[in-house]
Write a protein that holds these residues in place. Structure first.
Motif, PDB file in Angstrom:
ATOM      1  N   SER A 285      44.256 -91.773  31.894  1.00  0.00           N
ATOM      2  CA  SER A 285      45.412 -90.859  31.962  1.00  0.00           C
ATOM      3  C   SER A 285      44.974 -89.552  32.604  1.00  0.00           C
ATOM      4  CB  SER A 285      45.961 -90.577  30.560  1.00  0.00           C
ATOM      5  OG  SER A 285      46.411 -91.761  30.001  1.00  0.00           O
ATOM      6  N   LYS A 286      45.367 -89.361  33.852  1.00  0.00           N
ATOM      7  CA  LYS A 286      44.788 -88.258  34.615  1.00  0.00           C
ATOM      8  C   LYS A 286      45.446 -86.916  34.354  1.00  0.00           C
ATOM      9  CE  LYS A 286      42.586 -91.073  38.053  1.00  0.00           C
ATOM     10  NZ  LYS A 286      43.149 -92.412  38.094  1.00  0.00           N
ATOM     11  N   VAL A 287      46.308 -86.865  33.347  1.00  0.00           N
ATOM     12  CA  VAL A 287      46.988 -85.595  33.084  1.00  0.00           C
ATOM     13  C   VAL A 287      45.982 -84.498  32.702  1.00  0.00           C
ATOM     14  CG1 VAL A 287      47.634 -86.294  30.719  1.00  0.00           C
ATOM     15  CG2 VAL A 287      48.948 -84.534  31.879  1.00  0.00           C
TER      16      VAL A 287
ATOM     17  N   ARG B 117      37.079 -84.919  40.587  1.00  0.00           N
ATOM     18  CA  ARG B 117      38.529 -84.843  40.762  1.00  0.00           C
ATOM     19  C   ARG B 117      39.192 -84.415  39.453  1.00  0.00           C
ATOM     20  NH1 ARG B 117      40.396 -86.616  45.643  1.00  0.00           N
ATOM     21  NH2 ARG B 117      41.955 -85.061  45.092  1.00  0.00           N
ATOM     22  N   GLY B 118      40.156 -83.549  39.587  1.00  0.00           N
ATOM     23  CA  GLY B 118      40.836 -83.036  38.396  1.00  0.00           C
ATOM     24  C   GLY B 118      40.041 -81.942  37.690  1.00  0.00           C
ATOM     25  N   GLY B 119      38.969 -81.467  38.344  1.00  0.00           N
ATOM     26  CA  GLY B 119      38.030 -80.561  37.687  1.00  0.00           C
ATOM     27  C   GLY B 119      38.563 -79.168  37.373  1.00  0.00           C
ATOM     28  N   SER B 120      39.718 -78.800  37.963  1.00  0.00           N
ATOM     29  CA  SER B 120      40.259 -77.473  37.640  1.00  0.00           C
ATOM     30  C   SER B 120      40.660 -77.368  36.172  1.00  0.00           C
ATOM     31  CB  SER B 120      41.472 -77.164  38.516  1.00  0.00           C
ATOM     32  OG  SER B 120      41.094 -77.158  39.866  1.00  0.00           O
ATOM     33  N   ASP B 121      41.049 -78.496  35.576  1.00  0.00           N
ATOM     34  CA  ASP B 121      41.350 -78.481  34.134  1.00  0.00           C
ATOM     35  C   ASP B 121      40.123 -77.994  33.366  1.00  0.00           C
ATOM     36  OD1 ASP B 121      43.795 -79.713  34.705  1.00  0.00           O
ATOM     37  OD2 ASP B 121      43.004 -81.741  34.379  1.00  0.00           O
ATOM     38  N   THR B 122      38.971 -78.512  33.794  1.00  0.00           N
ATOM     39  CA  THR B 122      37.732 -78.171  33.084  1.00  0.00           C
ATOM     40  C   THR B 122      37.360 -76.710  33.315  1.00  0.00           C
ATOM     41  OG1 THR B 122      37.054 -80.461  33.274  1.00  0.00           O
ATOM     42  CG2 THR B 122      35.321 -78.875  32.780  1.00  0.00           C
TER      43      THR B 122
ATOM     44  N   GLN C  65      45.605 -69.617  31.930  1.00  0.00           N
ATOM     45  CA  GLN C  65      46.598 -70.565  32.427  1.00  0.00           C
ATOM     46  C   GLN C  65      46.024 -71.280  33.645  1.00  0.00           C
ATOM     47  OE1 GLN C  65      50.096 -68.157  33.317  1.00  0.00           O
ATOM     48  NE2 GLN C  65      50.789 -68.312  31.180  1.00  0.00           N
ATOM     49  N   LYS C  66      46.192 -72.596  33.680  1.00  0.00           N
ATOM     50  CA  LYS C  66      45.739 -73.350  34.857  1.00  0.00           C
ATOM     51  C   LYS C  66      46.954 -73.989  35.527  1.00  0.00           C
ATOM     52  CE  LYS C  66      44.689 -77.486  36.802  1.00  0.00           C
ATOM     53  NZ  LYS C  66      45.323 -78.805  36.726  1.00  0.00           N
ATOM     54  N   TYR C  67      47.061 -73.797  36.836  1.00  0.00           N
ATOM     55  CA  TYR C  67      48.163 -74.392  37.598  1.00  0.00           C
ATOM     56  C   TYR C  67      47.608 -75.445  38.544  1.00  0.00           C
ATOM     57  CZ  TYR C  67      51.058 -70.663  35.741  1.00  0.00           C
ATOM     58  OH  TYR C  67      51.743 -69.841  34.897  1.00  0.00           O
TER      59      TYR C  67
HETATM   60 MG    MG Z   1      44.916 -82.750  37.523  1.00  0.00          MG
END
Ligand code: MG
Ligand code: ADP
Ligand code: ASP
Length: 408
Positions: free
Chosen positions: A208-210, A150-155, A6-8
């Protein structure tokens, strides 16, 4: 029993109260018998704050040291979340990216994950721990701290799910799934129950940065079951990113409208029209490690032509500097630039079998008096570059024209 990653995201862990709520959700999953690996972002606004501190000292911060600074945001949240889990009676253990050994290349501030050592995590899981891992960061072969963009936690989340062969990767955020467009811009946007990897990849790459685009690439490559959900809702199915197009349902022609404000346009005017000119212009741009997006070369007249392309807005000044040198070298007349542009794109696998999408898009924009500056197409997307002031209007009218509003 399933193994779930799970990623928050930042908003979901934005206050200690929210961190406690996240811990409660994790406890519920554990009670159901699942093994859990949790990836967290820095608290909302923290990464921007850290970048701001760095820029107060160096206007163009040294990339290695910037990574040292910005990676600290996530170190705070892993510790806090582990404590919150302990307070609920769970066994928890946190790790930074380098502690896990999330090995990356050495491209500071936008490193790529190469390999993950998952032995330690597996051992902790087997001992009944919830394992909490800092998103967005890793370590290169030489031991330097790196970050993933940026947004790298998704990865980080998806890459861990792939390495551990997790049953599912759940991305918890502040919206309850992937929408037909950003619901903050178009309140009529509709949540999608499913979206194909192919479409999600386009949506992510078009702004789309989601989900960070690399997370979608990873999930597609390693067949990770990926779902986007809200951390503020008790239940809900979110959006499943799927390999298959759903054949049971009639496919819409367009699945979503993406947009990106982070672009800028550069044009070299009066370029001598001869073989090799594109290479002479874009070669130095590539050598300077600058990513180019759309490219247009006009038909030549009087032996000269104009050559335009777009770059990330943050790289505009650097690209312009490179072009000024190129201009002198190739004998072009002038370099002009425009930072006030945006890109709006319509995405959908249904486009393959339905002609007429482009003309509908252009007609819709024309009816609003919006001038199109550049166009690019692929099999499943059409993108246009517009004056930035039209961004919201364009997204809204296209969303309606392609019947994506939830009233339909
Ligand atoms: Mg993000
Ligand atoms: P997190 O901090 O959880 O990673 P992000 O801010 O990175 O969250 O991503 C979630 C945001 O993405 C939403 O709040 C929304 O404004 C934006 N967004 C952009 N396009 C879309 C879309 N098509 N569907 C859903 N959200 C979108
Ligand atoms: N904290 C990082 C960022 O703000 C990574 C992330 O949130 O995914 O970009």
């Amino acid at each position: 029993m399933a193994l779930i990653v799970q990623k928050y995201g930042g908003t979901s862990v934005g206050t200690t109260e929210r961190i406690k709520n996240v811990a409660k959700r994790i406890a519920r999953f554990q009670k159901e018998g699942h093994q859990l690996v949790i990836v967290v972002s820095a608290m909302t606004g923290e990464t921007n704050r850290l970048i701001g501190l760095a820029k107060d000292i160096q206007s163009s911060p040294d990339p290695r040291e910037l990574d040292v600074v910005v990676s600290t945001g996530e170190q705070v949240t892993i510790g806090l979340l582990s404590m919150a889990l302990m307070e609920l009676g769970l066994k928890a253990r946190s790790y930074t990216g380098p502690q896990v050994r999330i090995l990356t290349d050495n491209t500071h501030t936008k490193a790529r994950i190469l390999k993950i050592d998952e032995d330690r995590i597996r051992q902790d899981l087997d001992e009944g721990h919830v394992v909490v891992v800092a998103g967005f960061q890793g370590v290169d072969e030489a031991g330097n701290i790196t970050t993933l963009g940026r947004g790298g936690s998704d990865t980080t989340g998806v890459a861990l799910a792939a390495a551990l062969h997790a049953d599912e990767c759940q991305i918890y955020t502040d919206v309850d799934g992937v929408y037909t467009t950003d619901p903050r811009i178009v309140p009529e946007a509709r949540k999608l129950d499913r979206i194909t990897f192919e479409e999600m990849l386009e949506m992510a790459s078009l702004g789309s940065k989601v989900l960070q685009i690399r997370s979608v690439e990873f999930a597609g490559k390693y067949k990770v079951k990926l779902r986007v959900l809200s951390s503020f809702q008790e239940d809900g199915e979110g959006t499943l990113i799927t390999v298959e197009e759903d054949s049971s349902m009639e496919q819409p022609i367009i699945s979503g409208i993406a947009f990106n404000r982070d672009e800028a346009k550069l044009t070299v005017l009066g370029v001598p029209d001869r073989p090799g000119i594109a290479y002479q212009i874009l070669g130095p741009i590539a050598d300077a490690n600058l990513d180019v997006d759309m490219i247009i070369q006009n038909v030549g007249h009087d032996g000269t032509t104009d050559f335009s392309f777009t770059v990330n807005r943050s790289e505009f000044d650097k690209a312009r500097g490179v072009l000024e040198e190129v201009k002198a070298h190739i004998g072009a007349r002038e370099v002009v630039g425009d930072k006030g542009i945006c890109k709006v794109s319509a995405v959908g696998v249904g486009m393959r079998s339905h002609p007429g999408v482009a003309s509908k898009m252009f007609r819709t924009l024309a009816e609003e008096g919006i001038n199109i500056q550049m166009i690019s197409t692929s099999e499943i997307k059409i993108s246009v570059v517009l004056d930035e002031k039209y961004l919201e209007l364009a997204v809204r009218v296209l969303h309606k024209a392609f019947e994506l509003d939830h009233a339909n």
